[in-house]
Design an enzyme around this catalytic site. Sequence first.
Site, PDB file in Angstrom:
ATOM      1  N   TYR A 199       0.843  -1.190   0.000  1.00 38.94           N
ATOM      2  CA  TYR A 199       0.000   0.000   0.000  1.00 38.94           C
ATOM      3  C   TYR A 199       0.883   1.246   0.000  1.00 38.94           C
ATOM      4  CZ  TYR A 199      -3.077   3.732   1.424  1.00 38.94           C
ATOM      5  OH  TYR A 199      -3.758   4.927   1.454  1.00 38.94           O
TER       6      TYR A 199
ATOM      7  N   GLU B 122      -3.453   7.570  -4.141  1.00 37.11           N
ATOM      8  CA  GLU B 122      -3.256   6.260  -3.531  1.00 37.11           C
ATOM      9  C   GLU B 122      -2.976   5.199  -4.582  1.00 37.11           C
ATOM     10  OE1 GLU B 122      -5.989   4.843  -0.092  1.00 37.11           O
ATOM     11  OE2 GLU B 122      -6.732   3.842  -1.876  1.00 37.11           O
TER      12      GLU B 122
END
Length: 377
Positions: free
Chosen positions: A101, A189
């Site tokens: 992530y 993101e």
Amino acid sequence: MKLHEYQSKQLFAKYGIPVPKGRVAATATEAKQIAEELGGRVVIKSQVLVGGRGKAGGIRLAKNPSEAEEMATLILGMEIKGLPVRKVLVDEAAQIEKEIYLGITNDRAARKPVMMASSAGGVEIEEVARLTPEKIIKAHIFPLLGLRDYQARDIAAGIDLPREHWRIFGQIARGLWQAYADCDATLAEVNPLVITSGNQLLAVDGKMVLDDNALFLHTDLAEMRDLDVEAPSEIEARKFGLSFIKLDGNIGCMVNGAGLAMTTMDIIKLFGGEPANFLDIGGGAGADKVSAAMRIILADPNVKTILLNVFGGITRCDEVARGILSALSEVKTKVPMVIRLVGTNAEEGRRILANANMVTAETLVDAAQKAVAIAKA
Ligand code: GDP
Ligand code: MN
């Protein structure tokens, strides 16, 4: 404003972040063509503005073009979390060894953007934050300095990324920061950023949320807005510069000023009612805006009454009243209105409205009680 995955990844690519080859398609035939061009295995990905598409079945692998067509047909017929899928992204499939992530958002408490990374990528980061917060590595970014190289290295070390990837990870992290800063984003993101079986880093998913208040600086980004996925009432409201959010109650609210609008909603709730919307017609709203606001509120069949609460400062109450009459001449309605007008030209406003289907109120408490009573009757 949220960007679709394919849009975010196009931006990321410009900032030196490696993304899979691929294109977006609106039909299954197009998806098949793209799969033919790409050759080999592809992944068909629903383009809807929600997370968790994978879990919902909106992301599927296809071994060949005809399978790609099949999967695209399937996905284009889906609804994910209430949103219809109108487009799919067809990407070269990645052979995934590991999912990481990587994201940036604003940390309001720290008053700085924060970059976050985790070796537990792929799943929703909120889950990781809740269950294993120690697995999230953070670095606050001072906006004028940008992301420093040592910070990117600290993050790479913190998530136990093998050293051979640090250089390219640094490039990706800096690219993500630059995209975030240049676009006035509130979120950028990559989840997951993967290590492929060929030992390459690749941004398999991408997500960006842009700050609506800065969109006027970015006409190219503003054009990316996908009107297909927004409530028609909210599109209409934006056209007239109204801040409008649809809610589930039955008392329509027309108020000038965001703070007053929130207070009005609170008072409605205090007396046991439920607001049908948040609406700020803004300071100095003229008749055309008011009339647009009326039309938008009345388009909601749940609305039993409209509470008009206007504090006339720059906004003139007589202008507001004229707007209401002009809206009522267009939209025939039996929905009664409770009005509270105070301030500039309030007297004249009330006189203009005296003949319409109106209940007048002296105070906000009085107005809220009357509106709730009508809504419950
Ligand atoms: P999200 O569920 O909406 O976040 O969509 P993602 O694009 O993140 O995809 C969800 C999951 O599908 C990823 O975490 C991967 O495990 C898997 N996935 C996505 N793209 C590929 C791909 O190209 N190849 C493989 N093998 N899996 C993929
Ligand atoms: Mn994802």
